[in-house]
Design a protein around this motif. Structure first.
Motif, short mmCIF file in Angstrom:
data_model
loop_
_atom_site.label_atom_id
_atom_site.label_comp_id
_atom_site.label_asym_id
_atom_site.label_seq_id
_atom_site.Cartn_x
_atom_site.Cartn_y
_atom_site.Cartn_z
N CYS A 30 1.06 -1.00 0.08
CA CYS A 30 0.04 0.25 -0.02
C CYS A 30 0.96 1.50 -0.46
O CYS A 30 0.60 1.83 -0.71
CB CYS A 30 -0.74 -0.13 1.15
N GLU A 31 1.72 1.17 0.86
CA GLU A 31 2.75 2.42 0.96
C GLU A 31 3.43 2.59 -0.52
O GLU A 31 3.94 4.33 -1.13
CB GLU A 31 3.76 2.78 1.61
N LEU A 32 3.99 1.39 -1.02
CA LEU A 32 4.54 1.76 -2.80
C LEU A 32 3.42 2.53 -3.51
O LEU A 32 3.54 3.17 -4.02
CB LEU A 32 4.93 0.52 -3.74
N LEU A 33 2.12 1.74 -3.61
CA LEU A 33 1.31 2.46 -4.46
C LEU A 33 0.80 3.67 -3.88
O LEU A 33 0.83 4.61 -4.86
CB LEU A 33 0.14 1.33 -3.80
N VAL A 34 0.95 3.97 -3.26
CA VAL A 34 0.41 5.44 -2.93
C VAL A 34 1.95 6.57 -3.14
O VAL A 34 1.55 8.04 -3.65
CB VAL A 34 -0.02 5.93 -0.80
N HIS A 35 3.29 6.01 -2.81
CA HIS A 35 4.35 6.53 -3.25
C HIS A 35 4.46 6.90 -5.13
O HIS A 35 4.76 7.89 -4.94
CB HIS A 35 5.31 5.40 -2.99
N THR A 36 3.86 5.83 -5.39
CA THR A 36 3.70 6.33 -7.21
C THR A 36 2.27 7.01 -7.23
O THR A 36 3.10 7.79 -8.65
CB THR A 36 2.94 4.15 -7.30
N ARG A 39 4.10 10.46 -6.90
CA ARG A 39 5.21 11.20 -8.25
C ARG A 39 4.41 11.05 -9.18
O ARG A 39 4.56 12.14 -9.71
CB ARG A 39 5.79 9.80 -7.98
N THR A 40 2.82 10.29 -9.52
CA THR A 40 2.13 10.46 -10.72
C THR A 40 1.72 11.49 -10.84
O THR A 40 2.19 13.23 -11.46
CB THR A 40 1.59 9.19 -10.82
N GLU A 41 0.87 12.24 -9.25
CA GLU A 41 0.47 13.21 -9.55
C GLU A 41 1.48 14.27 -9.35
O GLU A 41 0.99 15.93 -10.22
CB GLU A 41 -0.60 13.48 -8.11
N SER A 42 2.86 14.49 -8.77
CA SER A 42 3.41 14.86 -9.51
C SER A 42 3.88 15.77 -9.99
O SER A 42 3.95 16.76 -10.53
CB SER A 42 4.39 15.40 -8.24
N THR A 43 3.79 14.55 -11.27
CA THR A 43 4.67 15.22 -12.33
C THR A 43 3.67 15.42 -13.50
O THR A 43 3.62 17.04 -14.21
CB THR A 43 5.34 13.85 -12.98
#
Length: 105
Positions: A30-36, A39-43
């Motif tokens: 779940c942490e990896l999904l949130v991190h991804t 990152r996608t939204e910031s990009t």
């Protein structure tokens, strides 16, 4: 004659150790999904900001060009030239001032 077993039977431990590991793996996933996702939204946000900056620069340059064109069209030399050539107005001015009243007569 029968063979007797003198070895004490071992207690079989239940597999409780797997459940905490499953929870830990799920949390890490779940942490990896949130991190991804972050990152996608910031990009995407960075891309939207850069596109907005480009549009702003284009609009500002267009506005500047329009201002320059408006100033050129409003220039006294241009107005005088149009008055002389197209409207056949003379450049002679009278020495006296004539006031026109809004009343009839």
């Amino acid at each position: 004659m029968t063979i007797t077993n003198n070895i004490a039977p071992k207690a079989v431990a239940q597999q409780k150790a797997g459940f905490p590991w499953m929870i830990a793996i799920c949390l890490i996933f779940c942490e990896l999904l949130v991190h991804t996702w972050v990152r996608t939204e910031s990009t995407h946000t960075i891309l939207r900001v850069s596109e907005a900056q480009e549009r702003y620069i284009q609009k500002m340059s267009y506005h500047k060009a329009l201002s320059m064109e408006r100033d050129r069209l409003k220039s006294d030399g241009r107005i005088t030239r149009i008055a002389k050539t197209r409207l056949n107005l003379s450049i002679d001015t009278l020495d006296q001032t004539i006031y026109l009243s809004g009343e009839d007569g």
